[in-house]
Structures are given as C-alpha cells and as structure tokens.
Design a protein around this motif. Structure first.
Motif, PDB file in Angstrom:
ATOM      1  N   ALA A 125      38.241  40.570  37.984  1.00  0.00           N
ATOM      2  CA  ALA A 125      36.930  40.851  38.567  1.00  0.00           C
ATOM      3  C   ALA A 125      35.947  39.732  38.258  1.00  0.00           C
ATOM      4  O   ALA A 125      35.154  39.319  39.119  1.00  0.00           O
ATOM      5  N   ALA A 126      35.981  39.207  37.042  1.00  0.00           N
ATOM      6  CA  ALA A 126      35.074  38.117  36.668  1.00  0.00           C
ATOM      7  C   ALA A 126      35.391  36.855  37.447  1.00  0.00           C
ATOM      8  O   ALA A 126      34.490  36.120  37.865  1.00  0.00           O
ATOM      9  N   ARG A 128      36.696  36.728  40.436  1.00  0.00           N
ATOM     10  CA  ARG A 128      36.330  36.917  41.841  1.00  0.00           C
ATOM     11  C   ARG A 128      34.815  36.820  42.041  1.00  0.00           C
ATOM     12  O   ARG A 128      34.364  36.472  43.116  1.00  0.00           O
ATOM     13  N   ARG A 129      34.030  37.149  41.010  1.00  0.00           N
ATOM     14  CA  ARG A 129      32.578  37.127  41.124  1.00  0.00           C
ATOM     15  C   ARG A 129      31.950  35.787  40.759  1.00  0.00           C
ATOM     16  O   ARG A 129      30.768  35.612  40.925  1.00  0.00           O
ATOM     17  N   ARG A 130      32.722  34.885  40.235  1.00  0.00           N
ATOM     18  CA  ARG A 130      32.131  33.617  39.775  1.00  0.00           C
ATOM     19  C   ARG A 130      31.605  32.813  40.961  1.00  0.00           C
ATOM     20  O   ARG A 130      32.171  32.852  42.059  1.00  0.00           O
ATOM     21  N   PRO A 131      30.532  32.085  40.753  1.00  0.00           N
ATOM     22  CA  PRO A 131      29.972  31.282  41.850  1.00  0.00           C
ATOM     23  C   PRO A 131      30.852  30.065  42.136  1.00  0.00           C
ATOM     24  O   PRO A 131      31.552  29.563  41.261  1.00  0.00           O
TER      25      PRO A 131
END
Length: 161
Positions: A125-126, A128-131
């Motif tokens: 999840a982290a 996939r959310r990273r810029p």
C-alpha cells in the motif's frame, strides 16, 4: 600481551561452560537413557522463576525441584508425554517453552503469520501511494502526450504552428 589474551579467553570459556553447570551431579541419573530423556524434557520446560530459560539451564531452586520431579517421574516409569502432562496439570501450559497447538492457543500461533501478512500489505500500500519522482521512467511515461493531446494543448495555449 599474553596475560590479557589469556584472561579474555578464560572469561569466554567460562561463559560458554556456565549453562551446563545448572544440573548438579546429585541430580544425574545412573541410567544414561533415562538421563538423556530427562535432559531432553528439561530443555522443553520453562523455569517459572526465570521464565525465559529452560529448567535445564536455570540455577533457580524451583528449576532444580522441577528437574528432580522430572527424573522421579521417569524412574517411576512414566512416558515423556505423561511427565509433560503431569507438569502441565500442576503448573499450566506456561511451563512449556513451546506451547501446544490447540484452539485456545490459536491466536498465539496465528499472530506471527498474520503480522507478516499485515506488514506485506502495508508495504504494498505504501509503495502504491508514493509520489512519482521527477526524472524517473514513470514520470516520463506520464508526461508524454499523444499527438492529439499535444494539438489540443497547443490550441488551448494559442500556439498554432
């Protein structure tokens, strides 16, 4: 130069040998087979005083009493399972260093795999959310416009070439 080296060597040797001194000579059985079984059982049982040591490694008086009790039960003819069951009936399952797999210990056994799975999900999840960082291949793929998009952008900006 030799003296400090010899001193540290003796210190290390004493640390390695010290756990083997927990079982005193007066506890050791004459029958080597029974003694081997007693040592194996003692390595699986928790010292109720030390709590993170087996009774085989502990110097606590209660651990000595438990070692003697294990040996008495073996001499009386009990099987290994009977000795363990006897101690569990007296002290509870906490006396076992490795708890048995049962419905009431399911949470204990499942906690490790569940925590691992939760950690993996959190990592995914982290990620996939990273810029997207500038200059990366992902950023270049996102920033490339199709010919149609470029024409519309130029038309909107008023750049007609």
């Amino acid at each position: 130069m030799i003296r400090p080296l010899l001193t540290s060597l003796l210190l290390c040797l004493s640390l390695v040998v010290s756990p083997a001194l927990a079982v005193t000579p007066d506890e050791i059985l004459d029958d080597p087979v029974l003694e081997g079984r007693a040592r194996a059982l003692s390595a699986e049982l928790r010292c109720m005083v030390c709590q993170n040591q087996s009774i085989d490694d502990s110097d606590a008086p209660l651990a000595k009493d438990l070692r003697i009790l294990v040996r008495e039960r073996l001499v009386a003819g009990d099987s290994d399972e009977q000795v363990v069951d006897y101690l569990v009936s007296r002290y509870g399952e906490f006396v076992l260093l490795k708890p048995r797999f049962a419905w009431h210990t399911l949470v204990l056994w499942a906690a490790g795999p569940v925590a691992l799975l939760a950690g993996l999900i959190a990592i995914v999840a982290a990620l996939r959310r990273r810029p997207i960082r500038e200059g990366s291949a992902e950023a270049q793929a996102v920033s490339q416009l199709s010919e149609e998009e470029e024409r519309r952008l130029k038309a909107l900006l008023g750049n007609t070439d």
